[in-house]
Structure formats: structure tokens, C-alpha cells
Scaffold this active site. Structure first.
Site, PDB file in Angstrom:
ATOM      1  N   SER A 180      -9.622 -20.193   7.490  1.00  0.00           N
ATOM      2  CA  SER A 180      -9.340 -20.112   5.879  1.00  0.00           C
ATOM      3  C   SER A 180     -10.716 -20.470   5.261  1.00  0.00           C
ATOM      4  O   SER A 180     -11.653 -20.901   5.742  1.00  0.00           O
ATOM      5  CB  SER A 180      -8.527 -21.290   5.451  1.00  0.00           C
ATOM      6  OG  SER A 180      -7.250 -21.055   6.431  1.00  0.00           O
TER       7      SER A 180
HETATM    8  N1  SAH Z   1      -6.122 -23.738  10.566  1.00  0.00           N
HETATM    9  C1  SAH Z   1      -6.971 -22.563  10.905  1.00  0.00           C
HETATM   10  C2  SAH Z   1      -6.549 -21.368  10.506  1.00  0.00           C
HETATM   11  C3  SAH Z   1      -5.206 -20.943  10.668  1.00  0.00           C
HETATM   12  S1  SAH Z   1      -4.861 -19.125  10.887  1.00  0.00           S
HETATM   13  C4  SAH Z   1      -8.259 -22.791  10.990  1.00  0.00           C
HETATM   14  O1  SAH Z   1      -8.824 -23.787  10.405  1.00  0.00           O
HETATM   15  O2  SAH Z   1      -9.070 -21.869  11.672  1.00  0.00           O
HETATM   16  C5  SAH Z   1      -3.157 -19.049  11.141  1.00  0.00           C
HETATM   17  C6  SAH Z   1      -2.989 -19.504  12.864  1.00  0.00           C
HETATM   18  O3  SAH Z   1      -1.552 -19.838  12.842  1.00  0.00           O
HETATM   19  C7  SAH Z   1      -3.376 -18.490  13.650  1.00  0.00           C
HETATM   20  O4  SAH Z   1      -4.125 -19.115  14.570  1.00  0.00           O
HETATM   21  C8  SAH Z   1      -1.748 -18.206  14.222  1.00  0.00           C
HETATM   22  O5  SAH Z   1      -1.914 -17.800  15.443  1.00  0.00           O
HETATM   23  C9  SAH Z   1      -1.211 -19.366  13.984  1.00  0.00           C
HETATM   24  N2  SAH Z   1       0.156 -19.453  14.097  1.00  0.00           N
HETATM   25  C10 SAH Z   1       1.160 -18.460  13.260  1.00  0.00           C
HETATM   26  N3  SAH Z   1       2.407 -18.923  13.650  1.00  0.00           N
HETATM   27  C11 SAH Z   1       2.297 -20.015  14.152  1.00  0.00           C
HETATM   28  C12 SAH Z   1       3.610 -20.802  14.726  1.00  0.00           C
HETATM   29  N4  SAH Z   1       4.747 -20.390  14.594  1.00  0.00           N
HETATM   30  N5  SAH Z   1       3.170 -22.181  15.540  1.00  0.00           N
HETATM   31  C13 SAH Z   1       1.972 -22.130  15.813  1.00  0.00           C
HETATM   32  N6  SAH Z   1       0.745 -21.468  15.309  1.00  0.00           N
HETATM   33  C14 SAH Z   1       1.098 -20.378  14.571  1.00  0.00           C
END
Ligand code: SAH
Length: 204
Positions: free
Chosen positions: A52
Site C-alpha cells: 500500500s
Molecule cells: N498489508 C500489505 C499489503 C497487502 S496487499 C503490505 O503491507 O504489503 C493485500 C494482500 O492480501 C495480498 O498479499 C493478498 O494475497 C492478500 N489476501 C487477499 N485475500 C486474502 C485472504 N482472504 N486472506 C489473507 N490474505 C489475503
């Protein structure tokens, strides 16, 4: 970055600002992206996912109103950057990543960086992490179209949950939920853009 993109845009929480100053964002992206690591926009982390924008990381961290000592659940570990920011502030971070490749990558990275208070698991974060519940605060960094009931159930009374809620693929409403009398009290904080929360939450 912190002064220009985060403080000037209104983030005031001292603990959030201190953590954002401490954690080096370039360590959470590929080396080819290092020149862009301190710009205020999202960056690719593989598998079509993104780390993000720093301002949004700060805004969401501030919204949790952390004071130190808390146990926090994060859904969507991604690069591990948000987890690291939280780990600078609170006692323990529990974070869940659904994609096995990203999970393996982030596990190695967090080990290398020496974060001992981040607990990581691979799985569907929609279901939370009941073994370690209840949590003082929960942060969801992928977008579902509703508040996952398991997460609300695993939040302490009076606790805060921050989540990008929306039905469209590209824009959602950053939503702050406070658990009052077992129910969700909801406040909308503005538009954000997150990748979708996949798994169980998409079927509902
Ligand atoms: N917080 C992260 C950014 C996240 S991007 C950072 O600081 O880099 C969103 C992430 O959520 C992705 O890696 C994606 O694979 C994950 N994601 C999507 N659906 C999910 C779920 N149901 N459970 C866990 N992770 C999930």
C-alpha cells in the site's frame, strides 16, 4: 516521506509517525523498485498484489488508536510492511496471507529482519485466527464487500477494526468499525484502492 506525504496530509498519531520513520520501506520491495520505495504510491510485490501507499498505511495505523502493548490481527500480509509498522508499536502482531508464494517470501523477509513479535500464517484471513483471539485491534488490507463476521467475533469489546469495504474492484470506503455491545459501529473515512479479499468472503 513521513513529513511531506504523511504529516502534511494530517496524520498526527505520534506512535504511528515514529514507526513509519523507523521501518525502511525499500526492504519490503524488489531491488529494482528501491528508487521508488519512498514515493507515496503503491508498488507491485508479485502475484498481481501491491504494497500500500505509505500515507494509507499511516492512516490505517493511526485509526487503530494503538497505545503499545496490544495484540493486533492483520489480514493480508503481502510484503510484510504494514505488519512491521505495527510490530514497532504493539506487543504482538498476528498476520495472515492467503497466497503461498507471498507467504514464503514474507516469512523469509521478516525472519531476516529479525521481527520476533510477528506471527505469520498461510490461510484465508476471512476466518481470522481463532486460536489467538480476541484481538485488541484488527486491520484488513484487502477488500471484501462486507465486514467478515468471524473478524468481528474475534475483536475485543471496544476494539477497533479498520477495513476497506466496497463492492467495486478498484475503489472502496476505508471503514473504521468499533465493537460496541457486540455490534459494529461504523464510520467511513474516505476512498481507498485495495486488491480484493479472496477466499470465503467472496462467496457471500
Ligand atoms: N498489508 C500489505 C499489503 C497487502 S496487499 C503490505 O503491507 O504489503 C493485500 C494482500 O492480501 C495480498 O498479499 C493478498 O494475497 C492478500 N489476501 C487477499 N485475500 C486474502 C485472504 N482472504 N486472506 C489473507 N490474505 C489475503
Amino acid at each position: 516521506m513521513v513529513e511531506q506525504d504523511i504529516e502534511k496530509r494530517g496524520v498526527k498519531d505520534a506512535l504511528a509517525l515514529k514507526a513509519m520513520r523507523k521501518v525502511q520501506r525499500h526492504l519490503f520491495v524488489e531491488q529494482s523498485l528501491w528508487p521508488k520505495a519512498y514515493n507515496d504510491h503503491p508498488l507491485p510485490i508479485g502475484e498481481g498484489q501491491t504494497i500500500s501507499q505509505p500515507y494509507v498505511v499511516a492512516l490505517m495505523t493511526e485509526a487503530l488508536a494503538l497505545r503499545g502493548g496490544e495484540r493486533v490481527l492483520e489480514v493480508g500480509t503481502g510484503s510484510g510492511y504494514q505488519a512491521a509498522v505495527l510490530a514497532e508499536i504493539v506487543k504482538e502482531v498476528f498476520t495472515i496471507e492467503v497466497r503461498p508464494e507471498l507467504y514464503t517470501k514474507v516469512r523469509e523477509r521478516l525472519q531476516k529482519l529479525g521481527y520476533k513479535n510477528i506471527h505469520l500464517k498461510q490461510g484465508d484471513g476471512y476466518l481470522g485466527w481463532p486460536e489467538y483471539a480476541p484481538f485488541d485491534a484488527i486491520i484488513v488490507t484487502a477488500s471484501p464487500n462486507h465486514i467478515p463476521p468471524p473478524l468481528l467475533a474475534q475483536l475485543k469489546e471496544g476494539g477497533r477494526l479498520i477495513i476497506p469495504l466496497g463492492s467495486t474492484t478498484f475503489y472502496q470506503n476505508l471503514t473504521l468499525v468499533t465493537k460496541k455491545g457486540g455490534k459494529a459501529e461504523v464510520k467511513e473515512l474516505g476512498a481507498v484502492a485495495f486488491v480484493p479479499l479472496v477466499g470465503e468472503g467472496q462467496k457471500k
